[in-house]
Design a protein around this motif. Sequence first.
Motif, PDB file in Angstrom:
ATOM      1  N   VAL A   1       0.830  -1.200   0.000  1.00 20.14           N
ATOM      2  CA  VAL A   1       0.000   0.000   0.000  1.00 20.14           C
ATOM      3  C   VAL A   1       0.867   1.254   0.000  1.00 20.14           C
ATOM      4  N   THR A   2       1.914   1.281   0.803  1.00 16.86           N
ATOM      5  CA  THR A   2       2.760   2.479   0.874  1.00 16.86           C
ATOM      6  C   THR A   2       3.499   2.725  -0.433  1.00 16.86           C
ATOM      7  N   TYR A   3       3.902   1.662  -1.104  1.00 16.32           N
ATOM      8  CA  TYR A   3       4.541   1.836  -2.416  1.00 16.32           C
ATOM      9  C   TYR A   3       3.544   2.420  -3.417  1.00 16.32           C
ATOM     10  N   ALA A   4       2.320   1.903  -3.423  1.00 16.13           N
ATOM     11  CA  ALA A   4       1.303   2.411  -4.349  1.00 16.13           C
ATOM     12  C   ALA A   4       0.978   3.870  -4.051  1.00 16.13           C
ATOM     13  N   ASP A   5       0.977   4.235  -2.783  1.00 21.61           N
ATOM     14  CA  ASP A   5       0.660   5.606  -2.389  1.00 21.61           C
ATOM     15  C   ASP A   5       1.662   6.619  -2.936  1.00 21.61           C
ATOM     16  N   GLN A   6       2.886   6.165  -3.191  1.00 17.68           N
ATOM     17  CA  GLN A   6       3.887   7.097  -3.715  1.00 17.68           C
ATOM     18  C   GLN A   6       3.922   7.098  -5.246  1.00 17.68           C
ATOM     19  N   GLY A   7       2.963   6.412  -5.858  1.00 19.86           N
ATOM     20  CA  GLY A   7       2.854   6.443  -7.314  1.00 19.86           C
ATOM     21  C   GLY A   7       3.453   5.251  -8.023  1.00 19.86           C
ATOM     22  N   THR A   8       3.916   4.260  -7.271  1.00 19.62           N
ATOM     23  CA  THR A   8       4.468   3.051  -7.872  1.00 19.62           C
ATOM     24  C   THR A   8       3.338   2.121  -8.287  1.00 19.62           C
ATOM     25  N   LYS A   9       3.436   1.553  -9.474  1.00 16.43           N
ATOM     26  CA  LYS A   9       2.453   0.577  -9.941  1.00 16.43           C
ATOM     27  C   LYS A   9       2.830  -0.782  -9.359  1.00 16.43           C
ATOM     28  N   VAL A  10       2.015  -1.266  -8.426  1.00 18.26           N
ATOM     29  CA  VAL A  10       2.362  -2.455  -7.652  1.00 18.26           C
ATOM     30  C   VAL A  10       1.399  -3.601  -7.927  1.00 18.26           C
TER      31      VAL A  10
ATOM     32  N   TYR B   1      -4.309 -20.052 -12.439  1.00 17.90           N
ATOM     33  CA  TYR B   1      -3.492 -19.699 -13.598  1.00 17.90           C
ATOM     34  C   TYR B   1      -2.433 -20.768 -13.866  1.00 17.90           C
ATOM     35  N   LEU B   2      -1.742 -21.196 -12.823  1.00 15.27           N
ATOM     36  CA  LEU B   2      -0.679 -22.181 -12.997  1.00 15.27           C
ATOM     37  C   LEU B   2      -1.212 -23.535 -13.443  1.00 15.27           C
ATOM     38  N   ALA B   3      -2.459 -23.815 -13.087  1.00 16.31           N
ATOM     39  CA  ALA B   3      -3.082 -25.073 -13.494  1.00 16.31           C
ATOM     40  C   ALA B   3      -3.714 -24.982 -14.880  1.00 16.31           C
ATOM     41  N   GLY B   4      -3.659 -23.796 -15.480  1.00 11.96           N
ATOM     42  CA  GLY B   4      -4.198 -23.623 -16.822  1.00 11.96           C
ATOM     43  C   GLY B   4      -5.683 -23.346 -16.871  1.00 11.96           C
ATOM     44  N   ASN B   5      -6.256 -22.911 -15.755  1.00 14.08           N
ATOM     45  CA  ASN B   5      -7.700 -22.685 -15.697  1.00 14.08           C
ATOM     46  C   ASN B   5      -8.092 -21.212 -15.786  1.00 14.08           C
ATOM     47  N   ALA B   6      -7.113 -20.324 -15.908  1.00 15.20           N
ATOM     48  CA  ALA B   6      -7.407 -18.892 -15.978  1.00 15.20           C
ATOM     49  C   ALA B   6      -6.293 -18.179 -16.732  1.00 15.20           C
ATOM     50  N   SER B   7      -6.643 -17.042 -17.313  1.00 18.91           N
ATOM     51  CA  SER B   7      -5.651 -16.235 -18.029  1.00 18.91           C
ATOM     52  C   SER B   7      -5.003 -15.238 -17.072  1.00 18.91           C
ATOM     53  N   LEU B   8      -3.922 -14.642 -17.514  1.00 17.49           N
ATOM     54  CA  LEU B   8      -3.222 -13.667 -16.682  1.00 17.49           C
ATOM     55  C   LEU B   8      -4.109 -12.461 -16.387  1.00 17.49           C
ATOM     56  N   ASP B   9      -4.825 -11.985 -17.391  1.00 18.02           N
ATOM     57  CA  ASP B   9      -5.700 -10.828 -17.175  1.00 18.02           C
ATOM     58  C   ASP B   9      -6.815 -11.133 -16.184  1.00 18.02           C
ATOM     59  N   GLU B  10      -7.242 -12.381 -16.127  1.00 16.03           N
ATOM     60  CA  GLU B  10      -8.326 -12.754 -15.216  1.00 16.03           C
ATOM     61  C   GLU B  10      -7.880 -12.743 -13.754  1.00 16.03           C
ATOM     62  N   ILE B  11      -6.619 -13.027 -13.508  1.00 10.26           N
ATOM     63  CA  ILE B  11      -6.187 -13.171 -12.111  1.00 10.26           C
ATOM     64  C   ILE B  11      -5.640 -11.877 -11.511  1.00 10.26           C
ATOM     65  N   ILE B  12      -5.315 -10.876 -12.327  1.00 12.21           N
ATOM     66  CA  ILE B  12      -4.851  -9.590 -11.803  1.00 12.21           C
ATOM     67  C   ILE B  12      -6.074  -8.724 -11.522  1.00 12.21           C
ATOM     68  N   GLN B  13      -6.321  -8.436 -10.259  1.00  9.14           N
ATOM     69  CA  GLN B  13      -7.526  -7.727  -9.864  1.00  9.14           C
ATOM     70  C   GLN B  13      -7.200  -6.374  -9.230  1.00  9.14           C
ATOM     71  N   PRO B  14      -7.934  -5.334  -9.585  1.00  5.28           N
ATOM     72  CA  PRO B  14      -7.717  -4.019  -8.976  1.00  5.28           C
ATOM     73  C   PRO B  14      -8.207  -4.019  -7.535  1.00  5.28           C
ATOM     74  N   THR B  15      -7.718  -3.075  -6.757  1.00  7.91           N
ATOM     75  CA  THR B  15      -8.138  -2.925  -5.367  1.00  7.91           C
ATOM     76  C   THR B  15      -8.622  -1.500  -5.125  1.00  7.91           C
ATOM     77  N   MET B  16      -9.032  -1.222  -3.905  1.00  3.92           N
ATOM     78  CA  MET B  16      -9.483   0.117  -3.537  1.00  3.92           C
ATOM     79  C   MET B  16      -8.318   1.094  -3.448  1.00  3.92           C
ATOM     80  N   VAL B  17      -7.085   0.589  -3.510  1.00  5.75           N
ATOM     81  CA  VAL B  17      -5.888   1.431  -3.451  1.00  5.75           C
ATOM     82  C   VAL B  17      -5.439   1.737  -4.873  1.00  5.75           C
ATOM     83  N   ASP B  18      -5.401   3.004  -5.234  1.00  6.55           N
ATOM     84  CA  ASP B  18      -4.952   3.392  -6.574  1.00  6.55           C
ATOM     85  C   ASP B  18      -3.533   2.891  -6.820  1.00  6.55           C
ATOM     86  N   GLY B  19      -3.347   2.236  -7.956  1.00  8.26           N
ATOM     87  CA  GLY B  19      -2.017   1.775  -8.318  1.00  8.26           C
ATOM     88  C   GLY B  19      -1.646   0.410  -7.775  1.00  8.26           C
ATOM     89  N   LEU B  20      -2.542  -0.193  -6.980  1.00  7.52           N
ATOM     90  CA  LEU B  20      -2.247  -1.507  -6.392  1.00  7.52           C
ATOM     91  C   LEU B  20      -3.233  -2.552  -6.903  1.00  7.52           C
TER      92      LEU B  20
END
Length: 251
Positions: free
Chosen positions: A75-84, A111-130
Amino acid sequence: MAWFKRKAKKLDNNSLKYGVGLVAYDDPSGMVSEQFKTIRTNIQFSSVGEELHSIMFTSSEPSEGKSTVSNNVAVTYADQGTKVILMDADLRRPTVHKTFGVSNRFGLSGYLAGNASLDEIIQPTMVDGLSVISSGPVPPNPSELLTSSKMATLLDDLKEKSDLLIVDAPPVNTVTDAQLLGARVDGTILVVPQGIAVKAGVRRAKQSLEMVHANILGAIMNRVTAQKSGGYYGGYYGGNYSGYYGTEDKK
């Protein structure tokens, strides 16, 4: 002759049910949040001359606070503008999906088992940039998944998709997963709770990581009190984190 045994530590399952506390998000100007910012700054200074694109947080044993530390540092890394991207690689005792209130339908294991794509498993959060990658359903073969060539490729892909990848890994002395991951990330940090972690266990964890040539950046001592710390571990900031100290301080 009397024999005395150390009482077995009872695992804290609250984080499995509710996630960990995100004080860096809930109280960003508070004293403990300032400690996490100091930890972030010290990590950045520790890597002067080399870029850290991926950092793994682990501990010697379960229930020692590595998820709380890694999630708040993210969270602190994202708060300083880092894309985490924060990845929950603890496939046996996952917490990230509970902490951030995201789906755990697929996640890393899916994902590792081949049941999901990379885009499907990366989820946004309430923290900007995280963004987060949850663990996914608990698989029968976590170590096999984490040592697969697909996992190695995933780590490289995630470095391209973010400024910093933070990996919440399992404890070192419990399973081999952290060793395997430590060999593939740019830096590793041990979380050491004062008064709980056993010195021999921490030493064994450090040796296990060194065996696979993991780049140990240092350690974060948590659950510290002013009376216990005495200023030895790099300073006391008024809460229960003593901050970050490099590997040279642990000889």
